[in-house]
Write an enzyme that holds these catalytic residues in place. Structure first.
Site, PDB file in Angstrom:
ATOM      1  CG  ASN A  12      -1.761   1.145   1.420  1.00 60.10           C
ATOM      2  OD1 ASN A  12      -1.613   2.138   0.716  1.00 60.10           O
ATOM      3  ND2 ASN A  12      -2.683   1.073   2.379  1.00 60.10           N
ATOM      4  CG  ASP A  72      -0.257  -7.471  12.959  1.00 55.61           C
ATOM      5  OD1 ASP A  72      -0.886  -7.034  11.976  1.00 55.61           O
ATOM      6  OD2 ASP A  72      -0.673  -8.428  13.638  1.00 55.61           O
ATOM      7  CB  SER A  73      -1.907  -2.133  15.108  1.00 60.42           C
ATOM      8  OG  SER A  73      -0.792  -1.430  14.727  1.00 60.42           O
ATOM      9  CG  PHE A 155      -8.516   3.213  10.657  1.00 64.49           C
ATOM     10  CD1 PHE A 155      -7.564   4.143  11.044  1.00 64.49           C
ATOM     11  CD2 PHE A 155      -8.236   1.856  10.836  1.00 64.49           C
ATOM     12  CE1 PHE A 155      -6.355   3.731  11.593  1.00 64.49           C
ATOM     13  CE2 PHE A 155      -7.030   1.433  11.386  1.00 64.49           C
ATOM     14  CZ  PHE A 155      -6.087   2.377  11.764  1.00 64.49           C
ATOM     15  N   GLY A 156     -11.348   1.997  11.992  1.00 60.43           N
ATOM     16  CA  GLY A 156     -11.333   0.897  12.957  1.00 60.43           C
ATOM     17  C   GLY A 156     -12.086   1.226  14.242  1.00 60.43           C
ATOM     18  CE1 TYR A 157     -12.912  -3.247  17.399  1.00 63.91           C
ATOM     19  CE2 TYR A 157     -10.806  -3.263  16.245  1.00 63.91           C
ATOM     20  CZ  TYR A 157     -11.948  -3.913  16.653  1.00 63.91           C
ATOM     21  OH  TYR A 157     -12.134  -5.234  16.320  1.00 63.91           O
ATOM     22  CE  LYS A 178      -5.483   6.817  15.438  1.00 62.77           C
ATOM     23  NZ  LYS A 178      -6.107   5.946  14.458  1.00 62.77           N
ATOM     24  CG  HIS A 183      -1.362   1.905  18.452  1.00 56.96           C
ATOM     25  ND1 HIS A 183      -2.296   2.914  18.333  1.00 56.96           N
ATOM     26  CD2 HIS A 183      -1.705   0.986  17.507  1.00 56.96           C
ATOM     27  CE1 HIS A 183      -3.153   2.603  17.380  1.00 56.96           C
ATOM     28  NE2 HIS A 183      -2.815   1.454  16.864  1.00 56.96           N
TER      29      HIS A 183
HETATM   30  P1  IMP Z   1      -3.201  -3.211  11.351  1.00 59.51           P
HETATM   31  O1  IMP Z   1      -2.301  -4.278  11.863  1.00 59.51           O
HETATM   32  O2  IMP Z   1      -2.585  -1.835  11.467  1.00 59.51           O
HETATM   33  O3  IMP Z   1      -3.734  -3.504   9.986  1.00 59.51           O
HETATM   34  O4  IMP Z   1      -4.470  -3.166  12.333  1.00 59.51           O
HETATM   35  C1  IMP Z   1      -5.347  -4.283  12.498  1.00 59.51           C
HETATM   36  C2  IMP Z   1      -6.699  -3.811  13.007  1.00 59.51           C
HETATM   37  O5  IMP Z   1      -6.558  -3.218  14.307  1.00 59.51           O
HETATM   38  C3  IMP Z   1      -7.353  -2.727  12.148  1.00 59.51           C
HETATM   39  O6  IMP Z   1      -8.114  -3.306  11.115  1.00 59.51           O
HETATM   40  C4  IMP Z   1      -8.245  -2.034  13.173  1.00 59.51           C
HETATM   41  O7  IMP Z   1      -9.425  -2.752  13.351  1.00 59.51           O
HETATM   42  C5  IMP Z   1      -7.425  -2.114  14.451  1.00 59.51           C
HETATM   43  N1  IMP Z   1      -6.593  -0.896  14.603  1.00 59.51           N
HETATM   44  C6  IMP Z   1      -5.235  -0.824  14.539  1.00 59.51           C
HETATM   45  N2  IMP Z   1      -4.813   0.447  14.720  1.00 59.51           N
HETATM   46  C7  IMP Z   1      -5.923   1.181  14.913  1.00 59.51           C
HETATM   47  C8  IMP Z   1      -6.135   2.581  15.155  1.00 59.51           C
HETATM   48  O8  IMP Z   1      -5.216   3.424  15.213  1.00 59.51           O
HETATM   49  N3  IMP Z   1      -7.425   2.956  15.300  1.00 59.51           N
HETATM   50  C9  IMP Z   1      -8.467   2.090  15.237  1.00 59.51           C
HETATM   51  N4  IMP Z   1      -8.327   0.804  14.996  1.00 59.51           N
HETATM   52  C10 IMP Z   1      -7.063   0.335  14.841  1.00 59.51           C
END
Ligand code: IMP
Length: 209
Positions: A12, A72-73, A155-157, A178, A183
């Protein structure tokens, strides 16, 4: 002389730009996997954020031969014993979207009182070198799960997470605000400091395999 390069394990280009911005001026170039076709898709089959970050970084190193890194998050909710954690993206099942995940989270947290709604966003960055050495860096953003979704940014949470010391959710904050707490920002900043120091001390570790 051309700058050496470090590869961020993502297809990406937006993500590459975002991370370049976080990392600022560097003595090496940051490239994404777009520059190393054909597309490389890595299945995130790990049981922890650490496993998945390493899986992706190692795959990028195998493909490119360059120092590679990946993140990874996930969101870990104390009252749910750390769930959704590594399964944050697909918490509500296959094909789910962010709203489905937030609805499921709020449903599970319906009877949890305010003092027990602690949660933490965690990001792990894995850095892997052609000589086999590997390092992990962690960024944490503690906070709590709100009673209802609020805000439209991010996005996300983000709409259901308020960082510690804030009444607003992440989705009610402007992106730069933000990002300073996030993190992901903290983990990539640690990885940046490590990479820059390593580069200054031992530039040969950055040589192409
Ligand atoms: P990724 O590893 O960064 O793709 O995160 C995996 C999932 O964790 C995402 O699809 C979100 O659901 C959640 N997530 C990770 N970072 C964030 C954030 O900064 N805000 C909200 N949701 C997050």
């Amino acid at each position: 002389m051309t700058k050496p390069c470090v590869v961020l394990a993502t297809q990406n280009p937006h993500k590459v730009r975002e991370i370049r911005k976080i990392m600022g001026r560097l003595p090496f170039e940051v490239k994404g996997l777009e520059d190393f076709p054909p597309p490389l898709r890595v299945r995130e089959t790990g049981k922890t954020l650490e496993d998945n970050a390493l899986l992706k970084a190692r795959a990028a190193l195998r493909r490119t031969g360059h120092v590679s890194f990946s993140d990874d998050s996930g969101l870990e909710v104390k009252a749910l014993n750390g769930a959704p954690g590594v399964y944050s993206a697909r918490f509500a099942g296959p094909g789910c979207d962010f709203d489905d995940n937030n609805r499921k989270l709020l449903r599970l947290m319906k009877d949890v009182p305010a003092p027990r709604r602690a949660a933490v966003f965690r990001c792990v960055v894995a850095v892997v070198f052609p000589d086999g050495r590997e390092r992990l860096f962690e960024g944490r953003c503690p906070g709590r799960i709100t009673a209802a979704p609020r805000g439209r940014q991010g996005f996300g949470y983000d709409p259901v997470f308020a960082p510690r010391g804030e009444s607003r959710t992440f989705a009610e904050m402007k992106l730069p605000e933000k990002n300073r707490l996030s993190h992901r920002f903290l983990a990539f900043r640690k990885a940046e400091r490590f990479l820059v120091l390593t580069f200054r001390r031992s530039p040969n570790r950055f040589s192409h395999k």
